[in-house]
Design a protein around this motif. Structure first.
Motif, PDB file in Angstrom:
ATOM      1  N   ALA A 103      20.096 -16.106  31.562  1.00  0.00           N
ATOM      2  CA  ALA A 103      19.515 -17.399  31.213  1.00  0.00           C
ATOM      3  C   ALA A 103      20.289 -18.100  30.104  1.00  0.00           C
ATOM      4  O   ALA A 103      20.425 -19.331  30.115  1.00  0.00           O
ATOM      5  N   TYR A 104      20.804 -17.349  29.150  1.00  0.00           N
ATOM      6  CA  TYR A 104      21.558 -17.969  28.057  1.00  0.00           C
ATOM      7  C   TYR A 104      22.896 -18.521  28.535  1.00  0.00           C
ATOM      8  O   TYR A 104      23.283 -19.646  28.187  1.00  0.00           O
ATOM      9  N   THR A 105      23.624 -17.742  29.321  1.00  0.00           N
ATOM     10  CA  THR A 105      24.909 -18.237  29.807  1.00  0.00           C
ATOM     11  C   THR A 105      24.711 -19.425  30.737  1.00  0.00           C
ATOM     12  O   THR A 105      25.539 -20.346  30.768  1.00  0.00           O
ATOM     13  N   LEU A 106      23.606 -19.414  31.484  1.00  0.00           N
ATOM     14  CA  LEU A 106      23.307 -20.564  32.340  1.00  0.00           C
ATOM     15  C   LEU A 106      22.994 -21.796  31.500  1.00  0.00           C
ATOM     16  O   LEU A 106      23.551 -22.882  31.730  1.00  0.00           O
ATOM     17  N   CYS A 107      22.101 -21.644  30.523  1.00  0.00           N
ATOM     18  CA  CYS A 107      21.680 -22.798  29.727  1.00  0.00           C
ATOM     19  C   CYS A 107      22.829 -23.408  28.930  1.00  0.00           C
ATOM     20  O   CYS A 107      22.812 -24.601  28.621  1.00  0.00           O
ATOM     21  N   LYS A 108      23.830 -22.596  28.592  1.00  0.00           N
ATOM     22  CA  LYS A 108      24.998 -23.141  27.905  1.00  0.00           C
ATOM     23  C   LYS A 108      25.768 -24.115  28.792  1.00  0.00           C
ATOM     24  O   LYS A 108      26.521 -24.958  28.294  1.00  0.00           O
ATOM     25  N   LYS A 109      25.585 -23.992  30.099  1.00  0.00           N
ATOM     26  CA  LYS A 109      26.256 -24.885  31.048  1.00  0.00           C
ATOM     27  C   LYS A 109      25.464 -26.173  31.288  1.00  0.00           C
ATOM     28  O   LYS A 109      25.959 -27.091  31.951  1.00  0.00           O
ATOM     29  N   TYR A 122      14.113 -31.830  22.040  1.00  0.00           N
ATOM     30  CA  TYR A 122      15.434 -31.320  22.391  1.00  0.00           C
ATOM     31  C   TYR A 122      15.335 -30.139  23.359  1.00  0.00           C
ATOM     32  O   TYR A 122      14.331 -29.417  23.388  1.00  0.00           O
ATOM     33  N   ALA A 123      16.399 -29.962  24.137  1.00  0.00           N
ATOM     34  CA  ALA A 123      16.440 -28.864  25.115  1.00  0.00           C
ATOM     35  C   ALA A 123      17.872 -28.345  25.235  1.00  0.00           C
ATOM     36  O   ALA A 123      18.400 -28.209  26.330  1.00  0.00           O
ATOM     37  N   PHE A 124      18.494 -28.054  24.093  1.00  0.00           N
ATOM     38  CA  PHE A 124      19.850 -27.517  24.128  1.00  0.00           C
ATOM     39  C   PHE A 124      19.845 -26.046  23.715  1.00  0.00           C
ATOM     40  O   PHE A 124      18.807 -25.499  23.319  1.00  0.00           O
ATOM     41  N   THR A 125      21.001 -25.407  23.803  1.00  0.00           N
ATOM     42  CA  THR A 125      21.125 -23.974  23.566  1.00  0.00           C
ATOM     43  C   THR A 125      22.039 -23.688  22.387  1.00  0.00           C
ATOM     44  O   THR A 125      23.111 -24.294  22.265  1.00  0.00           O
ATOM     45  N   ILE A 126      21.607 -22.793  21.516  1.00  0.00           N
ATOM     46  CA  ILE A 126      22.436 -22.309  20.408  1.00  0.00           C
ATOM     47  C   ILE A 126      22.413 -20.781  20.457  1.00  0.00           C
ATOM     48  O   ILE A 126      21.343 -20.175  20.558  1.00  0.00           O
ATOM     49  N   GLU A 127      23.580 -20.171  20.386  1.00  0.00           N
ATOM     50  CA  GLU A 127      23.651 -18.720  20.343  1.00  0.00           C
ATOM     51  C   GLU A 127      24.783 -18.323  19.401  1.00  0.00           C
ATOM     52  O   GLU A 127      25.932 -18.686  19.610  1.00  0.00           O
TER      53      GLU A 127
END
Length: 297
Positions: A103-109, A122-127
């Motif tokens: 899910a994280y690698t997907l959301c980064k896209k 907001y609906a972005f990804t931070i890791e």
């Protein structure tokens, strides 16, 4: 849905499709060693495997129709089918950060920065090494009722938790049509107006603020739009954001007046003054509301 994100997953299509194909292939191969009739899930997945990985809404909808036919034929055995499908398309495993594609690698896209259902979270990804977060992935067609779609890319909508959990909940969007951010065009629009004097909006903003209202509207003959307004309580949520709408309207008005007054010889751009670029409205919180107010000029 307020903002369309129909190109959101283009950067993830290849990797996610390969991931899903591998899951399906491994499951079907695992069933070949079984003598006699296979599990109910085997026959369903074999029939719908191309639909499950499809990026077309018609194919995804067709898979739901086929699932209905299988469960009807199985009768009391349908619970077994749904449990098997949930195990095959294991969403809990997908969100556990297991493996190289999750899910994280997907959301980064994801290309979306804002929740498309409300456009004000907001609906972005931070890791990073100190922590991580990502948007919730709403299953437009519920994964509990349609478990074969739990990992289907174009059934996953990056959204805020308020829209996904608090408001949508267990609403079945297959039975009750709603605007789909990944496929539908935008049809909800915002209007700032005076309830007393339509031509005196600026006067009411200055003197009679209680007369100023903000409303989100949609075509009356569009069931999807009307359902989306209701489910995501758009008008109730944006009522609280009236001052943001007024501030933008006043800033736009001031800019238009300054532009007419050539004696001032002001050197600034509209985007810098408004802190808003109309051509990139979907990159901003409340961007669709601002775009509609902008267009009203």
């Amino acid at each position: 849905m307020i903002v369309s994100i129909n190109e959101n997953w283009t950067n993830a299509e290849t990797e996610h499709t390969d991931h899903l194909k591998k899951i399906i292939r491994n499951f079907l191969y695992s069933q070949l060693s079984i003598c006699g009739p296979k599990t109910p899930a085997y026959y369903f997945v074999r029939e719908t495997r191309k639909l499950i990985i499809s990026h077309k809404l018609t194919d995804i909808s067709s898979s739901i129709t086929i699932l209905g036919a299988h469960t009807k034929r199985l009768g009391r055995q349908k619970t077994r089918l749904l449990k098997e499908l949930k195990k095959v398309f294991n969403y809990d495993r997908f969100i556990s950060k297991y493996g190289t594609w999750n899910a994280y690698t997907l959301c980064k896209k994801s290309k979306a920065r804002i929740c498309p259902y409300c456009n004000h979270a907001y609906a972005f990804t931070i890791e990073c090494k100190d922590g991580a977060f990502r948007p919730t992935l709403d299953h437009f067609f519920l994964k509990d009722q349609y478990p074969h779609l739990a990992l289907t890319l174009y059934n996953l909508v990056p959204s805020c938790s308020s829209c996904n959990s608090s408001l949508k909940g267990e609403e079945d969007f297959h039975q009750t049509p709603h605007l789909n951010p990944l496929f539908d065009n935008e049809s909800i629009t915002f209007q700032l107006f005076s309830t007393v004097n339509p031509s005196g909006l600026l006067d009411d903003i200055s003197l009679n603020l209680q007369n100023v209202k903000l409303a989100a509207t949609a075509p009356l003959n569009c069931v999807k739009s009307q359902n989306s307004l209701k489910t995501f309580i758009i008008n109730e949520r944006y009522e609280v954001l009236l001052m943001e709408a007024i501030d933008f309207f006043v800033a736009k008005t001031d800019y238009e007046e300054a532009k007419i007054n050539t004696q001032l010889e002001l050197q600034f751009s509209e985007a810098s003054l408004l802190r808003f670029d109309r051509t990139k409205y979907n990159r901003y919180l409340l961007g669709k509301m601002f775009a509609d107010l902008y267009d009203a000029f």
